[in-house]
Design an enzyme around this catalytic site. Sequence first.
Site, PDB file in Angstrom:
ATOM      1  N   LYS A   1       5.016   5.486  -9.087  1.00 15.95           N
ATOM      2  CA  LYS A   1       3.751   5.297  -8.383  1.00 15.95           C
ATOM      3  C   LYS A   1       2.602   5.090  -9.375  1.00 15.95           C
ATOM      4  CE  LYS A   1       5.267   8.056  -4.423  1.00 15.95           C
ATOM      5  NZ  LYS A   1       5.061   9.267  -3.600  1.00 15.95           N
TER       6      LYS A   1
ATOM      7  N   VAL B   1       2.552   3.717  -3.051  1.00 15.58           N
ATOM      8  CA  VAL B   1       1.927   4.773  -3.849  1.00 15.58           C
ATOM      9  C   VAL B   1       1.583   6.006  -3.030  1.00 15.58           C
ATOM     10  CG1 VAL B   1      -0.084   5.351  -5.287  1.00 15.58           C
ATOM     11  CG2 VAL B   1       1.042   3.138  -5.529  1.00 15.58           C
TER      12      VAL B   1
ATOM     13  N   ASP C   1       9.859   9.624  -9.632  1.00 15.59           N
ATOM     14  CA  ASP C   1       9.244   8.958  -8.485  1.00 15.59           C
ATOM     15  C   ASP C   1       7.724   8.896  -8.665  1.00 15.59           C
ATOM     16  OD1 ASP C   1       8.223   9.407  -5.283  1.00 15.59           O
ATOM     17  OD2 ASP C   1       9.683   7.843  -5.701  1.00 15.59           O
TER      18      ASP C   1
ATOM     19  N   GLU D   1       0.817  -1.213   0.000  1.00 17.42           N
ATOM     20  CA  GLU D   1       0.000   0.000   0.000  1.00 17.42           C
ATOM     21  C   GLU D   1       0.849   1.261   0.000  1.00 17.42           C
ATOM     22  OE1 GLU D   1      -2.867   2.085  -0.658  1.00 17.42           O
ATOM     23  OE2 GLU D   1      -3.721   0.228   0.138  1.00 17.42           O
TER      24      GLU D   1
END
Length: 817
Positions: free
Chosen positions: A682, A609, A678, A606
């Site tokens: 995600k 992201v 980055d 979890e």
Amino acid sequence: MKVLKFGGTSVGSAENIKTLLRLVGEEKQKNSPVVVLSAMSGVTNLLTDMAEKAERGEDYDAHLKEIEAKHFAVIRTLLPAAAQNPVFTRLKIFFNELEDLLQAVTNLRELSLQTKDQIISYGERCSTFMISHIASQSLGNALYVNGSELIKTDSNFGQAKVDTELTEMLINNFYQENKDKVLFVTGFIASNSAGRVTTLGRGGSDYTAAVCGAALNAEEIEIWTDVNGMMTADPRIVKKAFSLPELSYTEAMELSYFGAKVIYPPTMIPAFMKKIPIVIKNTFEPDFGGTYIKSDVKPSSLPIKGISSIDHISIINLTGSGMVGKAGFSGRLFSLLSREQINVVLITQSSSEHSITFAVKPTDASQAISLIKKEFELELDAKKLELPEVENNLAVLAIVGENMKRTPGMSGRLFNALGRNGINVRAIAQGSSEYNISVIINKDDLSKAVNAVHDAFFTDLKRTLNVFCLGTGNIGKTLFNQLKEQMPFLAANNDLQVKVTGISNTRKMIFNADGLSLENWETELDANGEKADLAGFVAKMKALNLPNCVFVDNTAAEAPIAFYQGIFESSISVVTCNKKGNSADYAQYKSFKDTARKFGVDFYYETNVGAGLPIIRTLRELMMSGDKVARIEAILSGTISYIFNNFKGEAGFYETVKEAQELGYTEPDPRDDLNGKDFMRKMLILARDAGYPLEASDVKIDNILPEACLNAATVEDFYSELKSNAAYFENLKNTAANDGKVLRYIGKLEDGNVEISLQMVDDSHPFYMLSGSDNIISFTTDRYKSRPLVVKGPGAGAEVTAAGVFADIINVGTLNN
């Protein structure tokens, strides 16, 4: 040789027929196959509707014209003009015969089963005649074969029983006379001894293929349809359902009986008797291996093979003292129903013999009640029986698999999964073979139930956990504090004990099979820990061989990811906030997911992201419940969120970025945040979880910064370039402000495409009011169309990230248990 059967969708259009002919041509290069064909998709339903309209005296011309147009369009597309007339002529004869039959039904206002069989037989006759002639253009010797001339049955119209001995003789003789030809045989239809057309019932074309295959001792019977074989569940209900490589005949029959419509139980009987493999293949994905149904299946590690369901069912409850000790009562009841062709799907009776519950199709329920009242009139009048009760809007769910036999806990796992999700079971049945457990539930709960049971049997979630934690930085320390504070609550309210059994950082590692104290873990690690060794830590975790283990990766390093595969294969679940594993090659991501599933363990991430925000969980639950995601929009960088939330008014872009760095929101080189990589990782993980097999190179990233800023040699030079490009950023800000908009760097997933771009949004957009360094994500789905589902909150920080890891650990211990 092989028998190839193609279903309605496979013959449903000119394009699909071209694919069919290519597949037949490939098989013909090895040995001439026998090809069994269904009617074009939708045609049988139209013919049935036309027959019923004729019986009521209603107009059916529109349907007849639709069927004609459907066939004629294919002929014009796939046959050269010179070859079209003979086919048009023959089909026109078929349609004239059909029209005459329908007119007769209209005149008599009567539709017998015999006449109905004759009417619906034209679907297979037209499609097979048409395709055989098209095939002759490319395959050479292609021959149309009317199956009613070879397959002989009794006179039970609508559900005729095959005369096996006579049929096999006719098929063999015909095949020997025409071995040099590719035979295109009408599926579904047969004839009685008087030559009147009969039909073979539900799945009749598959049955035709099986009868032909058995008669000719075929190597295989291939059923070509529009799905990738038989799956663990209906993929329309369960998004996680996957294809099964093989099934035994018994397993396939059980699954098929309880609603798996890929193949029907009678189809398998002729093949079963001669042990001929049946292969379920996808016409539209011919390279996919499909599902083999055969007698010599390999041992499987799966607890069950699949979950099947019937989504419309009614149950009838019969109670009363008149049944107790009354020999022959059940025989009398079910013989009555059998005589009237009412199929009983499921039966259960109390051990006291005081009640019987059985399931029937909703269309049969009223008739069954009337028959019971008439048959047992005396018992009802004498109050020895209560009036039968019918319950509608129900469904059947069945779990099937040979591994269920003598395996403890199967029913417990099933009922636990249903109970946890608030699903009430109205009736239960389990055969003595132990291959099947069936339950009747509320129809409205079916989707939820199938998903819950699928997760319970194909994702082995645990309740007692031994946790091995890698990483003792801010996130690791905070996690231990949260676990320490919540352990009493978990024990009291969740019946769950979490033991931290191993801890490692880059310097030292320590283990305790009874659990390490979270009061003084740092002191104990420093004083008693051995030298850290990542491979040694993983090896020790495996060697301890403790039940219900979870490996928790609280690092951002590459090294631990290399061990994930082996950890899964040791039946150990993984929880990680390290996004590098899931955002690398798709093959690695898929391997992690597949391996975790194969070994019955869990893989939760979890925090990859949105730190503590429930983003991945929300997406997963939307998909599990059958919702379809149309679009995902997100801001998943706290750094970029802060910069654009504060780049307004008199603030300059240079000053805003500088402030963000001084507050610790950016990396030492702000370009590591502002380049969007980055953020890309995600979005890539989200896209993959949404079902898209994307690589990093598939994600389109629009640069926030001009090339001069990105290519600056040093951080100082970068800031100099920001100053030099102040006008560029001011222009962006002012353009947005003048239009009443704000700047937002937004990632979007739509139709399998991911892009990240700087956008100007107005106050109608859910991202307009974002503040601080918050992250936000909106899900636009079939259920959330006009107003997207929005998740918003802090997307970074040790407290929220640790809380996300904590939640994932607890989910390993509690979901589906």
